[in-house]
Design a protein around this motif. Structure first.
Motif, PDB file in Angstrom:
ATOM      1  N   ALA A  43      34.048  -7.134   0.043  1.00  0.00           N
ATOM      2  CA  ALA A  43      33.429  -6.581   1.492  1.00  0.00           C
ATOM      3  C   ALA A  43      32.241  -6.012   1.525  1.00  0.00           C
ATOM      4  O   ALA A  43      30.446  -6.615   1.762  1.00  0.00           O
ATOM      5  N   HIS A 135      36.236 -18.217   4.478  1.00  0.00           N
ATOM      6  CA  HIS A 135      36.174 -17.239   4.965  1.00  0.00           C
ATOM      7  C   HIS A 135      36.544 -17.214   7.202  1.00  0.00           C
ATOM      8  O   HIS A 135      35.431 -18.340   6.859  1.00  0.00           O
ATOM      9  N   ASN A 187      36.793 -15.677  -0.520  1.00  0.00           N
ATOM     10  CA  ASN A 187      36.543 -14.161  -0.443  1.00  0.00           C
ATOM     11  C   ASN A 187      37.768 -13.386  -1.053  1.00  0.00           C
ATOM     12  O   ASN A 187      38.124 -12.130  -0.771  1.00  0.00           O
ATOM     13  N   ARG A 373      40.808  -3.388  -0.109  1.00  0.00           N
ATOM     14  CA  ARG A 373      40.199  -3.529   1.721  1.00  0.00           C
ATOM     15  C   ARG A 373      41.323  -3.882   1.429  1.00  0.00           C
ATOM     16  O   ARG A 373      42.057  -4.155   0.311  1.00  0.00           O
ATOM     17  N   GLY A 375      44.357  -6.026   4.504  1.00  0.00           N
ATOM     18  CA  GLY A 375      44.102  -7.221   5.738  1.00  0.00           C
ATOM     19  C   GLY A 375      44.222  -8.170   5.316  1.00  0.00           C
ATOM     20  O   GLY A 375      44.499  -8.588   4.326  1.00  0.00           O
ATOM     21  N   HIS A 376      43.409  -8.799   6.125  1.00  0.00           N
ATOM     22  CA  HIS A 376      43.531 -10.916   6.794  1.00  0.00           C
ATOM     23  C   HIS A 376      42.459 -11.184   5.008  1.00  0.00           C
ATOM     24  O   HIS A 376      41.598 -12.549   5.302  1.00  0.00           O
ATOM     25  N   HIS A 377      41.472 -10.403   4.949  1.00  0.00           N
ATOM     26  CA  HIS A 377      40.249 -10.679   4.910  1.00  0.00           C
ATOM     27  C   HIS A 377      39.367 -11.469   5.333  1.00  0.00           C
ATOM     28  O   HIS A 377      38.484 -12.398   5.131  1.00  0.00           O
ATOM     29  N   CYS A 378      39.445 -12.046   6.959  1.00  0.00           N
ATOM     30  CA  CYS A 378      39.006 -12.832   7.641  1.00  0.00           C
ATOM     31  C   CYS A 378      38.816 -14.460   6.910  1.00  0.00           C
ATOM     32  O   CYS A 378      38.403 -14.888   6.588  1.00  0.00           O
ATOM     33  N   ARG A 393      43.156  -6.499  -1.827  1.00  0.00           N
ATOM     34  CA  ARG A 393      42.848  -6.618  -2.278  1.00  0.00           C
ATOM     35  C   ARG A 393      41.644  -5.571  -2.862  1.00  0.00           C
ATOM     36  O   ARG A 393      40.672  -4.663  -3.023  1.00  0.00           O
TER      37      ARG A 393
END
Lengths: 423, 160
Positions: A43, A135, A187, A373, A375-378, A393
């Motif tokens: 991130a 991404h 990512n 981190r 979530g969906h990590h963009c 992650r």
């Protein structure tokens, strides 16, 4: 008086983790009484004192606007800004520093190409090829261009192990492919993309190639002379530099043929009431007062990385990642996504903990000082392909240690216990 | 785990909350709902669907489905338990009280709100307020009869 932060002597420092950690003041922080274990480097990275000091020094001793003043401070600031450009260019093997365009971040770099190159050179029916593991910043600009210009957007699919389907890539990349826009490293999963296979495929069909280097440039040696790409986009803040500064490297012939991205000051040669003529590259793409201080700060970050050597950084991260893959696989309830070979992935380990939502995992880990981190990590297409709403992650950098991986593993065991899963 | 961080976590994950997460109430579909709405929290991928069956001015039946973190799913479960059998006006007042509780971290003292007050600790974790509020906002949307989708994340994309 020398205005460059560190003379580029090419001298290498030994990779001494204790000494390196001393350079990062934030690593001494405690979170709720326990030591910080910062594992959210994909991130953003933390900053060494050398970068922080360079920012302070610029504002304290040199600050002025660049490229237009005759006074001493303006000349000094211009020299520092352009000096940073040259060192950043050298860091990625650019033969001409003018091929380095300063942007805010990778996202802006990709959008710059979509606007200034895509709108001029792509027509309805032309194909832009990306991958399922991009991404969002390398998907959305092309979707916008598709809606505006009628280009066709194609995706190289991901295999269940998180690598790309190269057979499918050979079918998708063809004579209609005008641009291959592709990440060097996922990512979300850490997958290292075989650019040495995909770029020649695209080049064989005469396509232009953009590489999203947001996750690769900070973590491994990247040389545009051997990469074979036409554009390389990356962010300063993921490579020890400040936020708000990024880079688009491009081949001079392409940058030269492109229209400006934004209009304003510093990007023009002449303005009259009817029309303007453009300044040369890279000024053409740097309208308005740029982010002078942070560009200089990124120069200091690049000096720091160069002194360590990117091959050493990569070697250290393979070691940590290999340890993490083995250590986390031993934690009850942990499933790891993506390739299991540390040579095939960057320092990113995405995982889930059985029966506990990633957001809850991240919350409990925080009380152990462990920053990851969730979530969906963009990268929602990756989440959809894995059939999970989100993952947890952990991502590593040059200052992380195997004992921090151990701290993550014990915090995960405590998380399972806390939620009463598996006793 | 230190005592301090332990108590902070215990504030967030109260036992009654984990109970609802493990054994969600009203988690079975109802026949021919009067109104429905879908909600999502893109930040962590929480999703919830609320189906409501209204008879007269009362909520005769309600169900939720979806997936997400323990905070979003337990809040949804508690919400359904609270509004079932109450009037639409009472349910709307419950939504308001819940949202106020997330801002003020003070118990509204509403009748039947006891379990829900276990979520008060969420107010100390701004990143989780969106998770807790999701089902309530989705109920509000369903009752407004607008259907459609709600989100507790005002941003269209987030950046890594």
């Amino acid at each position: 008086m020398t205005l460059t932060a560190t003379p580029d002597s090419g001298a290498r420092l030994p990779f001494d983790i204790t000494r390196i950690r001393r350079d990062f003041p934030i690593l001494k922080r405690e979170i709720g009484g326990v030591p910080l274990v910062y594992l959210d480097n994909a991130a953003t990275s933390q900053k060494p004192v050398q970068v922080i000091a360079e920012l302070t020094r610029f504002y304290r001793d040199h600050n002025a606007n660049i490229h237009r003043g005759v006074h001493t401070l303006s000349v000094e600031s211009t020299d520092l800004y352009e000096g940073a450009r040259a060192r950043i260019g050298a860091f990625i093997g650019a033969t001409d520093p003018h091929e380095v365009v300063f942007t805010r971040n990778t996202t802006e770099s990709i959008n710059l190409v979509a606007h200034a190159w895509g709108r001029k050179f792509l027509q309805a029916g032309d194909e832009v090829v990306v991958t399922e593991i991009e991404h969002h910043s390398n998907i959305v600009p092309w979707q916008m261009l598709r809606d505006e210009r009628g280009i066709v957007l194609k995706y190289i699919p991901m295999l269940p192990d998180g690598t790309l389907d190269l057979d499918e890539a050979r079918r998708i990349i063809g004579p209609k492919t005008k641009l291959l826009s592709i990440t060097a490293m996922s990512n979300a999963l850490g997958t290292i993309v075989p650019l040495e296979v995909l770029i020649p495929l695209a080049k064989a069909h005469g396509a232009t190639v953009l590489v999203d280097g947001a996750q690769s440039v900070p973590h491994m040696a990247v040389d545009v002379r051997t990469l074979g790409a036409d554009f390389l986009a990356f962010s300063g803040h993921k490579m020890l530099g400040p936020t708000g500064i990024g880079v688009l490297w491009g081949r001079m012939a392409l940058l030269d043929a492109m229209d400006p991205f934004m209009g304003g000051g510093d990007m023009i040669l002449n303005v009259n009431m009817e029309r303007s003529t453009w300044a040369d590259v890279p000024a053409k793409f740097e309208a308005g007062t740029p982010n002078i201080a942070d560009a200089i700060g990124l120069g200091a970050a690049v000096d720091y990385l160069s002194a360590l050597g990117m091959d050493e950084v990569r070697r250290h991260e393979i070691e940590i990642t290999d340890y993490a893959l083995r250590r986390l696989a031993d934690v009850p309830g942990v499933s790891i996504f993506g390739p299991m070979d540390a040579q095939q992935r960057g320092g990113v380990v995405s995982f889930e903990l059985e029966g506990i939502h990633p957001h809850d995992v991240g919350q409990v880990l925080d009380t152990h000082g462990v920053a990851i981190r969730t979530g969906h990590h963009c990268a929602q297409p990756v989440m959809a392909a894995l059939n999970v709403p989100a993952t947890a992650r952990a991502s590593f950098y040059l200052y992380n240690t195997t004992s921090e991986v151990d701290a993550l593993a014990s915090a995960l065991e405590a998380t399972t216990k806390f939620f009463g899963m598996g006793g | 785990m230190t005592a301090m961080t332990g108590s902070l976590l215990d504030d967030l994950y109260r036992e009654i909350l984990l109970n609802h997460y493990r054994q969600p109430r009203n988690h079975v579909a109802i026949d021919s709902p009067t109104c429905s709405a879908d909600g999502s929290n893109p930040l962590c991928g929480d999703q919830v669907r609320i189906d409501v069956s209204i008879e007269g001015d009362r909520i005769a039946a309600i169900s939720f489905s979806g997936s997400g973190c323990s905070i979003s799913q337990s809040s949804a479960s508690m919400m359904t338990e609270y509004v079932k059998g109450r009037t639409v006006a009472e349910a709307r007042a419950g939504v308001d009280a819940f949202q106020r509780m997330m801002i003020t971290a003070e118990a509204p003292g509403l009748d039947g709100f006891d379990d829900i007050e276990a979520l008060i600790g969420v107010a100390k974790f701004p990143a989780r307020v969106k998770c807790a509020s999701l089902a309530w906002k989705t109920l509000e949307q369903a009752l407004a009869g607008e259907g459609g989708a709600v989100t507790t994340d005002e941003r269209s994309t987030e950046h890594v």
